[in-house]
Write an enzyme that holds these catalytic residues in place. Structure first.
Site, PDB file in Angstrom:
ATOM      1  N   ASP A 206       0.863  -1.186   0.000  1.00 12.15           N
ATOM      2  CA  ASP A 206       0.000   0.000   0.000  1.00 12.15           C
ATOM      3  C   ASP A 206       0.902   1.239   0.000  1.00 12.15           C
ATOM      4  O   ASP A 206       2.003   1.183  -0.536  1.00 12.15           O
ATOM      5  CB  ASP A 206      -0.958  -0.022   1.196  1.00 12.15           C
ATOM      6  CG  ASP A 206      -2.274   0.678   0.900  1.00 12.15           C
ATOM      7  OD1 ASP A 206      -2.237   1.899   0.673  1.00 12.15           O
ATOM      8  OD2 ASP A 206      -3.331   0.026   0.889  1.00 12.15           O
ATOM      9  N   ASP A 207       0.463   2.338   0.601  1.00  9.66           N
ATOM     10  CA  ASP A 207       1.278   3.553   0.589  1.00  9.66           C
ATOM     11  C   ASP A 207       2.607   3.335   1.304  1.00  9.66           C
ATOM     12  O   ASP A 207       2.638   2.793   2.410  1.00  9.66           O
ATOM     13  CB  ASP A 207       0.536   4.697   1.291  1.00  9.66           C
ATOM     14  CG  ASP A 207      -0.742   5.104   0.578  1.00  9.66           C
ATOM     15  OD1 ASP A 207      -0.812   4.913  -0.649  1.00  9.66           O
ATOM     16  OD2 ASP A 207      -1.656   5.607   1.252  1.00  9.66           O
ATOM     17  N   GLY A 228       4.853  -0.353  -4.030  1.00  4.38           N
ATOM     18  CA  GLY A 228       3.988   0.347  -3.106  1.00  4.38           C
ATOM     19  C   GLY A 228       3.130   1.336  -3.846  1.00  4.38           C
ATOM     20  O   GLY A 228       3.157   1.409  -5.085  1.00  4.38           O
ATOM     21  N   HIS A 229       2.350   2.121  -3.099  1.00  9.13           N
ATOM     22  CA  HIS A 229       1.425   3.068  -3.706  1.00  9.13           C
ATOM     23  C   HIS A 229       1.902   4.504  -3.571  1.00  9.13           C
ATOM     24  O   HIS A 229       1.099   5.436  -3.610  1.00  9.13           O
ATOM     25  CB  HIS A 229       0.035   2.920  -3.077  1.00  9.13           C
ATOM     26  CG  HIS A 229      -0.610   1.598  -3.340  1.00  9.13           C
ATOM     27  ND1 HIS A 229      -1.886   1.289  -2.916  1.00  9.13           N
ATOM     28  CD2 HIS A 229      -0.148   0.481  -3.975  1.00  9.13           C
ATOM     29  CE1 HIS A 229      -2.186   0.045  -3.275  1.00  9.13           C
ATOM     30  NE2 HIS A 229      -1.152  -0.460  -3.919  1.00  9.13           N
ATOM     31  N   GLY A 230       3.202   4.685  -3.375  1.00  8.91           N
ATOM     32  CA  GLY A 230       3.760   6.018  -3.359  1.00  8.91           C
ATOM     33  C   GLY A 230       3.645   6.704  -2.017  1.00  8.91           C
ATOM     34  O   GLY A 230       3.429   6.082  -0.975  1.00  8.91           O
TER      35      GLY A 230
END
Length: 385
Positions: A206-207, A228-230
């Protein structure tokens, strides 16, 4: 100033509290939670500087909460490896609460054992209230503290969360979880101020870093993210609980790298939403290596895809700068700024953007809606305001 103060607190006059002298056994099987809590209690109540030591070995540990306030500074030196139980009934596996001058360090591994329970995650992106899996390590209402040189792997959900805290440095932390692991954010920060995240490597599902409501003055420097999501701000403004307004002020992200991430630099707000203000952000010197959506503002955030398309966010985003962002986008829209018509984005700046589309055909492009700002210097893709 905080780091030098931390060092000053860890003087040679510290008293040591070794968990093995309290009966902790490093066999990777027996629960050591009672022994850890007794060691913490004595360290916390020592009238001076104390060091709680977790030596080499594998320590099975049920959920524990280390509570202050303490009489002096406390160092928790994790040299060994901590192994979580499969208990999913709690919010945190390990948490620290109401502690001033806390230093968690040591180079050991904090293993959340997430693979054993990820299939039980029911927080699918459908907008409903769900029961999240436990966070590996939480720091709640701590001040003047530092978390350094830990290896965190396979959390059940968020690896490290800071809540309601002030003057906290997170440095040299390595976080690793599979790309497809659910909701395994690296570092999550909420309702906190003067927080620094630096020199960390984060690979998760995730993030890499998530900024939630109520944060002020957060610096994120020299962080490598991917998968990941940044680095995300939000989601903000969902009308749940007693939240009547939201705000995030003062974010500085610098010298970070995104490798194969699902997003890059992202701000997301719900529509409709409670009112709020997001302001004074600077993103600079950022390298994208085949990242989806390198620059993304989404004020129509709706993960379940069944929201009212006509609804508008009531959160204004203003004074946001993207300076010296370069590399490759794996999506054709490298700069995507979609703001609310109710409270348009304002005082935006794009300066020296050089993002190429790493696809077979076409070039990178930008798309903007309801945003006012200026573009300077190199513009690839061309600015859209």
């Amino acid at each position: 100033m905080l780091i030098s103060s931390c060092s000053a607190q860890k003087g040679s006059n510290a008293k040591f509290f070794d968990v093995t002298t309290y009966g902790a056994v490093a066999n990777g099987k027996d629960d050591n939670s009672k022994q850890f809590l007794r060691a913490w209690g004595d360290a916390c109540q020592w009238n001076g500087n104390s060091v709680m030591i977790i030596p080499k070995g594998i320590y099975q540990l049920n959920p524990v909460e280390f509570i202050g306030p303490c009489k002096g500074s406390v160092v928790v030196r994790i040299v060994g490896d901590l192994k979580a139980s499969t208990d999913i009934s709690v919010q945190y596996w390990i948490s620290f609460k109401d502690v001033d001058w806390l230093f968690v360090e040591g180079g050991g591994t904090v293993d959340g054992q997430g693979a054993a329970v990820w299939s039980k995650d029911n927080c699918v992106h459908n907008g409903r209230v769900c029961h999240p899996l436990p966070i590996s390590m939480g720091f709640n209402f701590v001040k003047n503290s530092k978390i350094a040189n830990l290896n965190m792997i396979n959390s059940k959900s968020v690896h490290l969360k800071v809540f309601g805290s002030q003057q906290v440095v997170i440095s040299g932390v390595q976080i690793t979880a599979p790309e497809n692991s659910p909701n395994t954010d690296g570092i999550s920060i909420a309702e906190s101020q003067d927080i620094k995240v630096q020199d960390c490597n984060i690979a998760c599902g995730d993030d890499c870093v998530s900024m939630l409501n109520g944060n002020q003055n957060v610096d994120i420097f020299n962080v490598a993210c991917g998968p990941g999501h940044g680095i995300s701000v939000g989601s903000l403004g969902q009308s749940v609980g007693n939240v009547k307004s939201v705000g995030v002020t003062g974010l500085h992200v610098k010298n970070c790298t995104f490798r194969g991430t699902e997003n890059g630099l992202r701000i997301k707000t719900w529509a409709p939403s409670v009112p709020g203000l997001v302001r004074d952000f600077l993103y600079e010197d950022i390298h994208m290596e085949n990242a989806d959506n390198p620059i993304m503002i989404d004020q129509h955030y709706c993960p379940s895809h069944n929201c009212n398309n006509q609804a508008q966010s009531s959160i204004q985003i203003k004074n946001v700068s993207f300076v010296n962002i370069w590399g490759q986008s794996s999506t054709p829209v490298a700069v995507n700024i979609q703001c609310s018509s109710k409270v348009p984005c304002s005082e935006f700046k794009l300066q020296n953007i050089n993002l190429a589309y790493n696809g077979r055909q076409g070039i990178a492009k930008s798309e903007c809606l309801n945003v006012h700002g200026q573009s300077f210097g190199q513009e690839q893709p061309p600015g859209c305001f």
